[in-house]
Design a protein around this motif. Sequence first.
Motif, short mmCIF file in Angstrom:
data_model
loop_
_atom_site.label_atom_id
_atom_site.label_comp_id
_atom_site.label_asym_id
_atom_site.label_seq_id
_atom_site.Cartn_x
_atom_site.Cartn_y
_atom_site.Cartn_z
N UNK A 70 40.37 48.75 23.26
CA UNK A 70 41.04 48.80 24.55
C UNK A 70 40.64 47.57 25.35
N UNK A 71 41.60 47.00 26.02
CA UNK A 71 41.27 45.91 26.93
C UNK A 71 41.79 46.29 28.31
N UNK A 72 40.88 46.45 29.25
CA UNK A 72 41.30 46.82 30.59
C UNK A 72 41.97 45.61 31.24
N UNK A 73 43.06 45.89 31.95
CA UNK A 73 43.84 44.80 32.52
C UNK A 73 43.01 43.89 33.41
N UNK A 74 42.05 44.48 34.12
CA UNK A 74 41.30 43.61 35.05
C UNK A 74 40.37 42.64 34.33
N UNK A 75 40.09 42.88 33.06
CA UNK A 75 39.25 41.93 32.32
C UNK A 75 40.08 41.01 31.43
N UNK A 76 41.37 41.31 31.35
CA UNK A 76 42.19 40.59 30.38
C UNK A 76 42.09 39.09 30.56
N UNK A 77 42.26 38.64 31.79
CA UNK A 77 42.23 37.21 32.04
C UNK A 77 40.91 36.58 31.57
N UNK A 78 39.81 37.21 31.94
CA UNK A 78 38.51 36.65 31.58
C UNK A 78 38.33 36.61 30.07
N UNK A 102 61.26 47.49 24.71
CA UNK A 102 61.16 48.64 25.60
C UNK A 102 59.93 48.67 26.50
N UNK A 103 58.95 47.80 26.26
CA UNK A 103 57.79 47.84 27.14
C UNK A 103 58.19 47.44 28.55
N UNK A 104 57.64 48.12 29.54
CA UNK A 104 57.92 47.77 30.92
C UNK A 104 57.38 46.36 31.19
N UNK A 105 58.25 45.49 31.69
CA UNK A 105 57.85 44.10 31.90
C UNK A 105 56.59 43.91 32.72
N UNK A 106 56.49 44.58 33.87
CA UNK A 106 55.28 44.32 34.67
C UNK A 106 54.00 44.64 33.90
N UNK A 107 54.06 45.66 33.06
CA UNK A 107 52.86 46.03 32.32
C UNK A 107 52.52 45.00 31.26
N UNK A 108 53.55 44.55 30.56
CA UNK A 108 53.34 43.56 29.53
C UNK A 108 52.79 42.29 30.13
N UNK A 109 53.30 41.96 31.32
CA UNK A 109 52.91 40.72 31.98
C UNK A 109 51.41 40.66 32.20
N UNK A 110 50.78 41.81 32.37
CA UNK A 110 49.34 41.81 32.62
C UNK A 110 48.57 41.25 31.44
N UNK A 120 49.19 44.98 23.90
CA UNK A 120 50.31 45.81 24.29
C UNK A 120 49.79 47.02 25.04
N UNK A 121 50.40 47.32 26.19
CA UNK A 121 49.86 48.41 27.04
C UNK A 121 49.91 49.74 26.32
N UNK A 276 45.93 49.55 30.47
CA UNK A 276 44.95 49.11 29.48
C UNK A 276 45.74 48.77 28.23
N UNK A 277 45.29 47.76 27.51
CA UNK A 277 46.06 47.40 26.31
C UNK A 277 45.27 47.69 25.04
N UNK A 278 46.01 47.73 23.95
CA UNK A 278 45.38 47.66 22.63
C UNK A 278 45.31 46.19 22.29
N UNK A 279 44.15 45.70 21.94
CA UNK A 279 44.04 44.29 21.61
C UNK A 279 43.18 44.10 20.37
N UNK A 280 43.36 42.92 19.77
CA UNK A 280 42.59 42.59 18.57
C UNK A 280 41.68 41.42 18.92
N UNK A 281 40.50 41.41 18.41
CA UNK A 281 39.58 40.35 18.75
C UNK A 281 39.81 39.11 17.91
N UNK A 282 39.53 37.97 18.50
CA UNK A 282 39.65 36.72 17.76
C UNK A 282 38.66 36.70 16.60
N UNK A 283 37.53 37.36 16.79
CA UNK A 283 36.51 37.40 15.74
C UNK A 283 36.54 38.69 14.93
#
Lengths: 376, 308, 293
Positions: A70-78, A102-110, A120-121, A276-283
Amino acid sequence: MEIDEDAVTGTVRFSGFRSSDAEEELLGQVLEAFAAKYPNIEVEYEPIPEGYVEQMTAQFSAGEPPDLFYMQAEFANAWVEDGLIEPLDPYVAGNPEFDVEPFFDPLLAAFQFEDQTYGFPKDASPLALFTNPEMLSDAGVEVPTTWDELRTASEALTSDGVAGLCVGSELPRVGAFIYQAGGGIYNDDKSELTIAEPAAVEGIDLYLELHESGALQSPAEIGAGWCGEAFGQGLAAMTMEGNWLVPALENDFPDTSYEIAELPQGAEQGNLAFTVSYSIGADSENKEAAWVLLQYLAGPEGMAEWTSLGLALPSRDDVEPAEGREALVAGLEYATAYAFERSFPDVQGAFNNELTRVLADGGTGQEIADAAAAAR
Amino acid sequence: MASTSVAAGDRATNLGDERSREARVGLAFIAVPMALFLTLQIFAIFYAFFISFWDWGIRGPRDFVGLANYSDLLGDNVFIGKAIPNTLFYTAIVVPAQMALGLSLAVIVNQKIRGQTFFRAAFYFPAIASSAAIVVLFTFLTQPAGLLNTVLGFVGIESSLNWTNNPGTALPSIMVLAVWTTSGTMMLFYLASLQSISRELYEAAALDGANWWTAFWKITFPLLKPAHFFVAAVSVIGALQMFDQSFIAGGSDGAPANALTTMVLFLYRATAATFEFGYAAAVGVVLLVFIMTLTLIQRRLFGEVQAS
Amino acid sequence: MTAITDAAQPAAPLPAREGGGRRVIAYALLSAWALLMFVPFAWTVITSLKDRPEAMEMSFPASPDLGAYADAWTSIDPGLPQMFASSIGLAVAVTVSNVFLGSLAGYAFARLRFPGRDVLFIVVLATLMIPDQLRVVPVYQIMNFLGLTARNPSNYLSVFLVLAISATSIFLLRQYFLTIPRELEEAARIDGAGYFQTFWKVILPLASPALAAVAILQFQGTWNGLFWPSLFFGPVRDHWTLPFGIVQYQAAFQTNWPPLMAIVVAATLPILFLYIFFQRYFVAGIAASGVKG
């Protein structure tokens, strides 16, 4: 990067923060369904009950993050800036059966930076207006849909010991007013703070105005831990909260009736969405298997299952929300994801502190906005 | 105990050997703890010191910035205006209170009074419960409609304050909580040392006509000097590092209005909220300097007691 | 200076002569304070007997029952017995380690001469001044290097190593050893005892108050600790200790109080009993070799 989902094998380390019991059970079911569909992939689910951010920070710094997390949106940028997150566009391009439209644009934008998608949220939580139908009918008031109606309604509903409207005295709530006024906290590409501009300040001023007239109180003033509690105890007739209020009301305040409506409109419709998104780590080790799991969880099948209890709202418009959540989901269309850039916590902190001061000692919205802007 | 001829022989012939044997034994006794400290603690200080001169992110160094982190810190209003004063204020009040209360409880509980075991348990009780549970409980009890205000109402004081959420009362409330919780631990420290004071001293004093109060100040208090240093040092060091209560009560924002932001909370924010490790390290180094300075001052004040 | 005595006797007695009135007041104050200490725990127990909606109110439970306990027992992840086992294992290991290593090191710093002793003691003190939050990243990386992180079942060791010895333990024991008269050791050495024997057979038995203090502090600190366990034990469910159970009932807006309180009660009772067991050592002294002052 095309991935043949049936050919992928291996283990996926899947991590996230543990939420409520009901949701954990649900997630368990989703993972079982996944295992049935993709028998070659084994999912090791590691829910972190406490200190998720510290865990992730530690694992990132050691170069061994989970495969999917999980990646919380507020940490995404960092996290993206620090090169920790795998860009997903190549995967999307190679696997068109995963429909991202179909993803809501504002959510994806985060989770999109420099035209790349990094997650992806998994679900979304916007705000909505919760009202107490008994109190409203007693006062002969309709559910407000505009700022003016909000003003009159909240005043009419205020009486001795009951606040017409309860809104938390913090940016994650007042921010909704800012967007409704046509302003914003940041500009579109999040490079500039626009919170001190006139349109945004108008939103802050609405909060102060309503507070001044006594129609709006903060939870501290009402004597509750948060607005949901105030509402549940019948100390507030209306409140702006998210869908987490529903289980709270049903579990802790079963005798309080409620209705959910979209937030009132100012110059525009505006809302905040927490996601919050599902994300994959670079490592991450097994990115391919992680992708297979991701597109299942974030796809219509997995998401429908996950959001079936209504505890979480779908972040795709091709998934039906659970009953009674329509007003909340409607807000997702025009919401702004509550996620900005890495020094945002400082901005938010300054905003909250200045607002607290102004509520006690008096002041203007401009002062609050300036203090927030200065903190960056 | 039969004397081994080897031991007797050693001492008779070679004092130097004996010295070096003692040295080896001494070093052997401390070997394991020192190894652990060096790797898990001291290494961390050097690591922090090193990265405090860099713009260091999660993945590693980004840029060498020299003293920029430190100058940023000096200019950071929240750090200078809130974190440091809050921490110092907290320490200045909580430490003496904890020590005084701990000592009083220890002396009381050391008496032959009825229910000694019960009181010992009762006074240590707050330290037993988990910190998280206690803070959550405390926040709940000090809500506007909570127990505290209700009780105040009974004695005629009208209050609808949300004690832990009000910028003016938040820190004092947490301070009261801290003293309440840790007095039991301080009591324990003092209790351990009280045992080492000879009864005959008191008997002699009583024969001389000294009453209980005099006996306490002339005998007990001075003889506890080593304990005072220990309790003071541990207390100060702990207070300067206060984090748990602030974090649980106010979150990483130090809500409300940074009233609960301490130096360690500030450090935590830099690590786990904005992920600026270099900046966080600078905070850590500054904090370390604070603590070392204060501890050295204490050492002067209390002296360091060596057995005669 | 100070002498070891049969400190089974208390220190200066309370003024008995001042009349019963004074005593009554003294006891009343003591009891009031003791009650104050218990009030929160009492509230915890009361809440654990309530139903969920009632928990938010300031009231007694309408129909008190152990439902919350049953709830916690069944729904907690990975199960109370496992969590108890994990907590006990860690706490016992850390306590034994601290008592053993702490007394060895405390004795060395107090009584043995070796090069760099004072400097090294300052190093020990310095470790107290390092906040855990600062050490997170380097310690994690070291443990990772040792292969003690993530899902590795031996990650239990990582928390143990971090907690295995605390400067407080060494400091406390050293202070105590300093008050033991040298004559005792000299007597033992004359009798031909080696350093370790002197330490083990003569000095250590005299230090029971300090040893008890260290034992209590370390056990209780580890039992309730969440910081390091949450950093390392997260990925391995079976290692989750009791505090993990407490946080499972806390969610941002949905804290489920009754089972949470039930777990707090369950977690507190063992410590209470342990403490009551150990605190008798504060009365018992010593004087195996019977030194009179």
